[in-house]
Write a protein that holds these residues in place. Structure first.
Motif, PDB file in Angstrom:
ATOM      1  N   LEU A 140      -6.199  -7.681  -2.500  1.00  0.00           N
ATOM      2  CA  LEU A 140      -7.019  -7.420  -3.678  1.00  0.00           C
ATOM      3  C   LEU A 140      -7.336  -5.932  -3.822  1.00  0.00           C
ATOM      4  CD1 LEU A 140      -9.372 -10.495  -3.431  1.00  0.00           C
ATOM      5  CD2 LEU A 140      -8.006  -9.923  -5.451  1.00  0.00           C
ATOM      6  N   VAL A 141      -7.630  -5.281  -2.698  1.00  0.00           N
ATOM      7  CA  VAL A 141      -7.911  -3.838  -2.738  1.00  0.00           C
ATOM      8  C   VAL A 141      -6.671  -3.076  -3.205  1.00  0.00           C
ATOM      9  CG1 VAL A 141      -8.420  -1.812  -1.320  1.00  0.00           C
ATOM     10  CG2 VAL A 141      -9.765  -3.913  -1.022  1.00  0.00           C
ATOM     11  N   ALA A 142      -5.507  -3.450  -2.667  1.00  0.00           N
ATOM     12  CA  ALA A 142      -4.265  -2.785  -3.090  1.00  0.00           C
ATOM     13  C   ALA A 142      -4.007  -3.017  -4.573  1.00  0.00           C
ATOM     14  CB  ALA A 142      -3.094  -3.298  -2.254  1.00  0.00           C
ATOM     15  N   ILE A 143      -4.276  -4.223  -5.054  1.00  0.00           N
ATOM     16  CA  ILE A 143      -4.088  -4.507  -6.478  1.00  0.00           C
ATOM     17  C   ILE A 143      -5.068  -3.690  -7.313  1.00  0.00           C
ATOM     18  CG2 ILE A 143      -4.436  -6.303  -8.232  1.00  0.00           C
ATOM     19  CD1 ILE A 143      -3.090  -8.253  -6.301  1.00  0.00           C
ATOM     20  N   GLU A 162       0.833  -1.215   0.000  1.00  0.00           N
ATOM     21  CA  GLU A 162       0.000   0.000   0.000  1.00  0.00           C
ATOM     22  C   GLU A 162       0.862   1.257   0.000  1.00  0.00           C
ATOM     23  OE1 GLU A 162      -3.774  -1.968   2.462  1.00  0.00           O
ATOM     24  OE2 GLU A 162      -2.194  -0.846   3.502  1.00  0.00           O
ATOM     25  N   ARG A 163       1.928   1.245   0.791  1.00  0.00           N
ATOM     26  CA  ARG A 163       2.821   2.415   0.827  1.00  0.00           C
ATOM     27  C   ARG A 163       3.493   2.628  -0.529  1.00  0.00           C
ATOM     28  NH1 ARG A 163       4.260   0.299   5.904  1.00  0.00           N
ATOM     29  NH2 ARG A 163       6.201  -0.549   5.016  1.00  0.00           N
ATOM     30  N   ARG A 164       3.907   1.550  -1.145  1.00  0.00           N
ATOM     31  CA  ARG A 164       4.566   1.668  -2.445  1.00  0.00           C
ATOM     32  C   ARG A 164       3.598   2.187  -3.507  1.00  0.00           C
ATOM     33  NH1 ARG A 164       9.444  -0.702  -3.352  1.00  0.00           N
ATOM     34  NH2 ARG A 164       8.898  -1.214  -5.508  1.00  0.00           N
ATOM     35  N   VAL A 165       2.343   1.745  -3.445  1.00  0.00           N
ATOM     36  CA  VAL A 165       1.348   2.231  -4.408  1.00  0.00           C
ATOM     37  C   VAL A 165       1.186   3.735  -4.269  1.00  0.00           C
ATOM     38  CG1 VAL A 165      -1.089   2.164  -5.086  1.00  0.00           C
ATOM     39  CG2 VAL A 165       0.107   0.041  -4.553  1.00  0.00           C
ATOM     40  N   HIS A 166       1.112   4.208  -3.029  1.00  0.00           N
ATOM     41  CA  HIS A 166       0.934   5.654  -2.845  1.00  0.00           C
ATOM     42  C   HIS A 166       2.177   6.425  -3.280  1.00  0.00           C
ATOM     43  CE1 HIS A 166      -1.255   9.107  -1.505  1.00  0.00           C
ATOM     44  NE2 HIS A 166      -0.243   9.509  -0.740  1.00  0.00           N
ATOM     45  N   GLU A 194       5.851  -3.104 -10.971  1.00  0.00           N
ATOM     46  CA  GLU A 194       5.311  -3.220  -9.613  1.00  0.00           C
ATOM     47  C   GLU A 194       4.034  -4.063  -9.610  1.00  0.00           C
ATOM     48  OE1 GLU A 194       5.425  -2.192  -5.446  1.00  0.00           O
ATOM     49  OE2 GLU A 194       6.887  -1.859  -7.049  1.00  0.00           O
ATOM     50  N   LEU A 195       3.197  -3.857 -10.603  1.00  0.00           N
ATOM     51  CA  LEU A 195       1.951  -4.610 -10.698  1.00  0.00           C
ATOM     52  C   LEU A 195       2.227  -6.095 -10.937  1.00  0.00           C
ATOM     53  CD1 LEU A 195      -1.114  -4.767 -10.811  1.00  0.00           C
ATOM     54  CD2 LEU A 195      -1.001  -4.065 -13.207  1.00  0.00           C
ATOM     55  N   ALA A 196       3.201  -6.409 -11.775  1.00  0.00           N
ATOM     56  CA  ALA A 196       3.525  -7.809 -12.050  1.00  0.00           C
ATOM     57  C   ALA A 196       3.972  -8.528 -10.781  1.00  0.00           C
ATOM     58  CB  ALA A 196       4.613  -7.893 -13.125  1.00  0.00           C
TER      59      ALA A 196
END
Length: 433
Positions: A193-196, A146-150, A171-173
């Motif tokens: 799943l939410v983070a994805i 989650e931190r990396r996504v943000h 990152e998605l892979a």
């Protein structure tokens, strides 16, 4: 959670029967009155109600709006909508594997986006199945994701999609690999799943910015699927709504209207006020691109109302960027698209004053709309001056979207070649290319 008897009966209705039922709930509105409000020929509406003619997507949306049906009519499968997304059961290990495969696929089929949106609205969310293969992950792993996504979101604020596409898709892979290979509890699985879902939306947006529209569509649909499976209705809506935004810009605006309205109607009860404002912005833009002035303006009014009631503590992290200036820019863009420069110019001048080179892509894009509205108002010199600045910023933005928007703006200036400021703009454009 199953349907009640009343809900099951409603689902079994034909589209025409649902229209008659909604008419009856509106003070027994006559067919002719409904036709007038929805701008539909009464004879054609009669054939729709009796089942002799299937409704086009545009007519379904117009009837839904006229009857204030809250998305019920838009969401109903119509005779030509026979493909179903397999959401009618438990979430199984093979579902995780299939979603991970979809995220990593090179050439997916995303031709049924509208009907996938409808299925999302009318189907109960699946339950995450506990996958027990490979290495186990826990809340700390998901928090790291989650931190990396943000962090990637914040990166996208300053770097165009041409440069960030490879970073975000890598990152998605890796994250999709966790979904397919790791072991985790149901609760952790939902968070993953939410983070994805959030990462898919970001990856889709970056792909759009890099001009990879088919890839972006696949990612938005996968993100909608992941967020919905994780129980994140607003996140699913954000993916679908962002797909609507892309469709409005590079595809079929009427299809975009259906997607944007489906996203808003499906999530409005679960979404924060700021999120509703974001979803409504995209409804307004889709209607404007479809040259539908009245619903576009109505959606803008709803944006203002929702944004006025925002409570930041209720907002998901991904809506952080929606500020008062951003909502003003969208309003100005809608008025420009509707060719109302007297409304657009003052809004865009005020809103763009706060944007600079540190957000080159957004500043460039927003200035193109100010330039277009000035051109509509007959302010050719000022328009060319503004377009010049947009052109210079786009040059360093690493954004196909910004480049394409500048190209489109340049074509609008062609009737004014011979005006010194326009000639200077043309010369600058050629020097950049």
């Amino acid at each position: 959670m199953g349907n009640t008897g009343e809900e099951a009966a409603a689902v079994s209705e034909t589209f025409g029967e649902a229209v008659r039922r909604w008419r009856a709930t509106r003070g027994d509105m006559s067919l002719r009155e409904l036709a007038r409000r929805a701008h539909v020929d009464p004879g054609h509406l009669s054939r729709i109600e009796t089942g002799r003619r299937p409704p086009a997507a545009k007519i379904a949306a117009a009837l839904d709006l006229a009857l204030d049906a809250g998305g019920d009519l838009v969401a109903r499968p119509r005779p030509e909508a026979c493909m179903r997304w397999p959401l009618d059961g438990a979430w199984r290990q093979r579902d995780s594997e299939a979603l991970a495969g979809m995220l990593l696929a090179e050439a997916p089929n995303a031709e049924n986006a509208v009907w996938l949106a409808h299925e999302w609205l009318i189907t109960d969310p699946p339950q995450v199945y506990e996958v027990r293969s490979g290495r186990r992950i826990d809340d700390a792993t998901v928090e790291h994701v989650e931190r990396r996504v943000h962090q990637l979101r914040l990166l996208d604020d300053h770097v165009g999609g041409v440069k960030t596409h490879e970073i975000v898709t890598a990152e998605l892979a890796v994250t999709a690999g966790l979904l397919r290979e790791a072991a985790y509890t149901e609760r952790v699985g939902r968070r993953l799943l939410v983070a994805i879902g959030e990462l898919c939306q970001l990856a889709g947006y970056v792909a759009t910015d890099a001009g990879r529209y088919a890839e972006a569509e696949r990612l938005y649909l996968a993100g909608m699927r992941a967020a919905q499976a994780g129980g994140d209705v607003p996140g699913a809506a954000n993916n679908l709504s962002t797909l609507a935004y892309q469709e409005a810009n590079v595809g079929d605006p009427r299809k975009a209207v259906t997607l944007a309205r489906s996203a808003y109607c499906g999530a409005r009860d679960a979404a924060s006020a700021t999120t509703r404002a974001l979803l409504l912005e995209r409804v307004a833009w889709a209607h404007a691109r479809a040259d539908e002035s009245e619903p576009a303006v109505g959606a803008l009014d709803a944006v203002e109302n929702a944004f006025t009631h925002r409570q930041p503590a209720d907002d998901p992290a991904w809506v952080y960027w929606l500020s008062a200036d951003e909502t003003a820019v969208m309003a100005g863009r809608v008025w420009t698209q509707l060719r109302r420069p007297l409304r657009a110019v003052p809004i865009l001048e005020r809103a763009t004053a706060g944007y600079g080179e540190e957000t080159g892509r957004e500043t460039s894009l927003y200035l193109t709309w100010l330039a277009e509205s000035l051109l509509q108002a007959g302010e050719v010199d000022r328009a060319a001056e503004t377009a010049m600045r947009a052109l210079d910023l786009a040059r360093g933005a690493d954004s196909v979207r910004a480049d394409e928007r500048v190209d489109a703006l340049r074509r609008l200036f062609r009737p004014h070649l011979g005006v010194p400021a326009v000639d200077d703009l043309e010369e600058r454009y050629r020097s950049h290319h």
